[in-house]
Write a protein that holds these residues in place. Structure first.
Motif, mmCIF file in Angstrom:
data_model
loop_
_atom_site.group_PDB
_atom_site.id
_atom_site.type_symbol
_atom_site.label_atom_id
_atom_site.label_comp_id
_atom_site.label_asym_id
_atom_site.label_seq_id
_atom_site.Cartn_x
_atom_site.Cartn_y
_atom_site.Cartn_z
ATOM 1 N N THR A 1 0.837 -1.197 0.000
ATOM 2 C CA THR A 1 0.000 0.000 0.000
ATOM 3 C C THR A 1 0.875 1.251 0.000
ATOM 4 O O THR A 1 2.078 1.189 0.292
ATOM 5 C CB THR A 1 -0.857 0.052 1.286
ATOM 6 O OG1 THR A 1 0.042 0.042 2.411
ATOM 7 C CG2 THR A 1 -1.810 -1.127 1.385
ATOM 8 N N ALA A 2 0.232 2.390 -0.249
ATOM 9 C CA ALA A 2 0.972 3.658 -0.189
ATOM 10 C C ALA A 2 1.411 3.941 1.238
ATOM 11 O O ALA A 2 2.431 4.592 1.460
ATOM 12 C CB ALA A 2 0.105 4.798 -0.714
ATOM 13 N N SER A 3 0.645 3.453 2.211
ATOM 14 C CA SER A 3 1.057 3.656 3.602
ATOM 15 C C SER A 3 2.423 3.015 3.838
ATOM 16 O O SER A 3 3.307 3.615 4.462
ATOM 17 C CB SER A 3 0.028 3.053 4.560
ATOM 18 O OG SER A 3 -1.236 3.633 4.363
ATOM 19 N N THR A 4 2.605 1.801 3.328
ATOM 20 C CA THR A 4 3.897 1.121 3.487
ATOM 21 C C THR A 4 4.974 1.798 2.650
ATOM 22 O O THR A 4 6.117 1.951 3.092
ATOM 23 C CB THR A 4 3.782 -0.367 3.082
ATOM 24 O OG1 THR A 4 2.721 -0.958 3.811
ATOM 25 C CG2 THR A 4 5.068 -1.118 3.354
ATOM 26 N N SER A 5 4.616 2.211 1.433
ATOM 27 C CA SER A 5 5.617 2.868 0.571
ATOM 28 C C SER A 5 6.145 4.135 1.231
ATOM 29 O O SER A 5 7.353 4.398 1.247
ATOM 30 C CB SER A 5 4.995 3.224 -0.787
ATOM 31 O OG SER A 5 4.681 2.057 -1.511
ATOM 32 N N THR A 6 5.222 4.926 1.793
ATOM 33 C CA THR A 6 5.649 6.178 2.430
ATOM 34 C C THR A 6 6.445 5.891 3.694
ATOM 35 O O THR A 6 7.454 6.553 3.970
ATOM 36 C CB THR A 6 4.407 7.063 2.693
ATOM 37 O OG1 THR A 6 3.904 7.478 1.415
ATOM 38 C CG2 THR A 6 4.735 8.290 3.531
ATOM 39 N N LEU A 7 6.021 4.893 4.438
ATOM 40 C CA LEU A 7 6.796 4.493 5.626
ATOM 41 C C LEU A 7 8.218 4.122 5.209
ATOM 42 O O LEU A 7 9.208 4.579 5.814
ATOM 43 C CB LEU A 7 6.110 3.293 6.301
ATOM 44 C CG LEU A 7 6.853 2.644 7.460
ATOM 45 C CD1 LEU A 7 6.851 3.562 8.675
ATOM 46 C CD2 LEU A 7 6.214 1.298 7.840
ATOM 47 N N ALA A 8 8.340 3.319 4.152
ATOM 48 C CA ALA A 8 9.663 2.876 3.695
ATOM 49 C C ALA A 8 10.500 4.073 3.238
ATOM 50 O O ALA A 8 11.703 4.163 3.539
ATOM 51 C CB ALA A 8 9.514 1.862 2.561
ATOM 52 N N ALA A 9 9.853 5.003 2.527
ATOM 53 C CA ALA A 9 10.592 6.179 2.035
ATOM 54 C C ALA A 9 11.097 7.023 3.206
ATOM 55 O O ALA A 9 12.223 7.534 3.184
ATOM 56 C CB ALA A 9 9.699 7.014 1.119
ATOM 57 N N ILE A 10 10.253 7.159 4.226
ATOM 58 C CA ILE A 10 10.672 7.971 5.381
ATOM 59 C C ILE A 10 11.829 7.274 6.118
ATOM 60 O O ILE A 10 12.780 7.927 6.565
ATOM 61 C CB ILE A 10 9.464 8.245 6.311
ATOM 62 C CG1 ILE A 10 8.482 9.187 5.597
ATOM 63 C CG2 ILE A 10 9.921 8.844 7.639
ATOM 64 C CD1 ILE A 10 7.178 9.442 6.345
ATOM 65 N N ILE A 11 11.770 5.963 6.181
ATOM 66 C CA ILE A 11 12.879 5.234 6.813
ATOM 67 C C ILE A 11 14.175 5.456 6.017
ATOM 68 O O ILE A 11 15.242 5.708 6.590
ATOM 69 C CB ILE A 11 12.536 3.728 6.923
ATOM 70 C CG1 ILE A 11 11.407 3.530 7.947
ATOM 71 C CG2 ILE A 11 13.770 2.913 7.296
ATOM 72 C CD1 ILE A 11 10.838 2.122 7.991
ATOM 73 N N ALA A 12 14.064 5.385 4.688
ATOM 74 C CA ALA A 12 15.258 5.605 3.856
ATOM 75 C C ALA A 12 15.772 7.030 4.034
ATOM 76 O O ALA A 12 16.989 7.258 4.132
ATOM 77 C CB ALA A 12 14.937 5.321 2.385
ATOM 78 N N GLY A 13 14.841 7.984 4.093
ATOM 79 C CA GLY A 13 15.235 9.387 4.273
ATOM 80 C C GLY A 13 15.902 9.614 5.625
ATOM 81 O O GLY A 13 16.855 10.385 5.735
#
Ligand code: PLP
Length: 440
Positions: A139-151
């Protein structure tokens, strides 16, 4: 040897699926069951011995169907209307048949490599820069979570910044990660105010949205990218809904500056004819994702050089299913022109509806309409609008949702179901006007 259930029961299941899609428009859009009705109608425990699959199909029809809110209905206009197209439905069956579990390249080479191919194809269709690394999350919720972790990994900072119109998944991610969140105000068209971004020197990630959840407004990504570049802050763009519209050149203005993002999410399961779940996450900084997520225990180590491609090293999940197959089916069976026709149809129907609201005394539009969502309300109190929404949804004729904009309760009509026609939208308008006459 007993005949495979795929042969004995498959035709009936496929027939059920085909006939469901033919008749769904005659069913009430919103589930009519009361909470608890489905549980009460089902046994409290699994059967001791196996039952025929035909019994399950019968219960699907008799017990479960009244408890289904029909997202495949031509008059489903709630939240973001989505479609599971038939080629993608078939591909889901095939993906389940293969049951690939992509924990490593070696456990699922076809799934892993097709994922890269369809993400590249889609990037081209949406006009994204070449060479971005893409993979699929649920989901986008997971995608955004992953992006924030990478950031966070890349910057070593702990502050997330987004606008007050950003999706709740941003705040949820920050909360789950124990990161601080700063919300920035919006202008009168619900776009992030870049002049309110403030000092970003402590910001790990700024999330800009192309197509906000309430009104589908578009943040000024290019200006946000300037501010992020200056502060060394990761820019994540959430285009979960509107990203698919970029397949049409006339909507590309909304992606201005997205080529400078560090990561981008577009949900294929929103407007790209793909059944839930299929969230596309691209990054131009795959090494930062890998640094954040790669953790390969001994039992998963192999001598394969190709293991560098293991997509489980770029996100939270280890076992990844063969989601690329359904997106491949969509891209191959509809092509660029089919996707463009789908987007343009939704936007045209929303534009028509918007015109009717604008021309009708006693109704008002509440936000600009860049894509296929119309925000509107009938004159009078929030309570009157709330009652109107409950009444039309209870009718089963249409399903719409609401938002709060400028502290006012507004109704949202989201077009996006592939079976929606002009007649569907006309009926929605008729149902709304009739119901408005009945609520004071
Ligand atoms: C802009 C935006 N981002 C993210 C999400 C979350 O999507 P998902 O349900 O895939 O987590 C939504 C949901 O509608 C959304 O509108």
């Amino acid at each position: 040897m007993a005949e495979s259930p795929l042969r004995t029961d498959g035709p009936a299941a496929l027939e059920w699926a085909a006939s469901y899609l033919e008749r769904v428009g005659d069913l009430p859009v919103l589930a009519q069951d009361k909470p608890g009705a489905i549980r009460a109608a089902l046994p409290a425990a699994a059967p001791e011995n196996g039952e025929p699959f035909s019994d399950l199909l019968r219960d699907l029809e008799d017990v479960l169907l009244p408890g289904v809110t029909h997202w495949q209905h031509p008059r489903y206009f709630g939240y973001f209307a989505t479609s599971a197209s038939e080629p993608a439905i078939l591909a889901e069956l095939l993906a389940a048949t293969l049951n690939s579990v992509a924990i490593l390249w070696r456990t699922a080479p076809a799934s892993t490599e097709l994922e890269g191919v369809v993400l590249d194809w889609t990037a081209q269709l949406l006009g994204l820069p070449t060479g971005w690394h893409g993979h699929i999350e649920d989901t986008a919720s997971t995608s955004t979570l992953a992006a924030i972790i990478a950031g966070r990994e890349a910057t070593g900072r702990d502050l997330v910044v987004c606008s007050e119109q950003a999706h709740a998944s941003v705040e949820k991610a920050a909360r789950m990660l124990g990161m601080r969140l700063r919300k920035v105000g919006c202008d009168d068209e619900f776009r992030m105010r870049v002049d309110e971004l403030g000092d970003l020197s402590e910001a790990a990630v700024v999330v800009a949205t192309v197509g906000t959840t309430a009104s589908t407004s578009v943040d000024p990504v290019s200006a946000v990218a300037d501010a992020c570049a200056e502060a060394g802050t990761w820019l994540h763009v959430d285009a979960a809904y509107a990203g698919t519209a970029m397949v049409c050149p006339e909507f590309r203005w909304a992606f201005d500056g997205v080529d400078r993002a560090d990561s981008l999410v577009v949900n294929a399961h929103k407007w790209m004819l793909t059944p839930v779940d299929c969230s596309l996450l691209w990054t131009r900084r795959p090494a930062d994702f890998r640094a954040a997520f790669s953790l390969v225990p001994e039992y998963l180590r192999t001598p394969d050089a190709e293991d560098a491609l293991s997509l489980s090293e770029y996100g939270p999940a280890l076992g990844r299913r063969f989601r690329s197959l359904k997106l491949w089916a969509v891209l191959r069976c509809f092509g660029r022109s089919g996707l463009q026709a789908h987007i343009r149809s939704g936007v045209r129907l929303a534009e028509l509806f918007e015109g009717w609201v604008a021309a009708e005394p006693g109704w008002e539009l509440c936000a600009p309409r860049p894509f296929s969502v119309v925000c509107f309300r009938v004159s009078g109190s929030d309570e009157r609008n709330r009652e109107l929404l409950e009444r039309v949804n209870a009718s089963g004729e249409i399903f719409i949702s609401h938002a709060v904009l400028n502290d006012r309760y507004v109704l949202r009509l989201a077009v996006g179901q592939m079976s929606t026609t002009q007649a569907s939208v006309e009926l929605a308008w008729e149902v709304l006007r009739d119901a408005a006459a009945a609520v004071s």
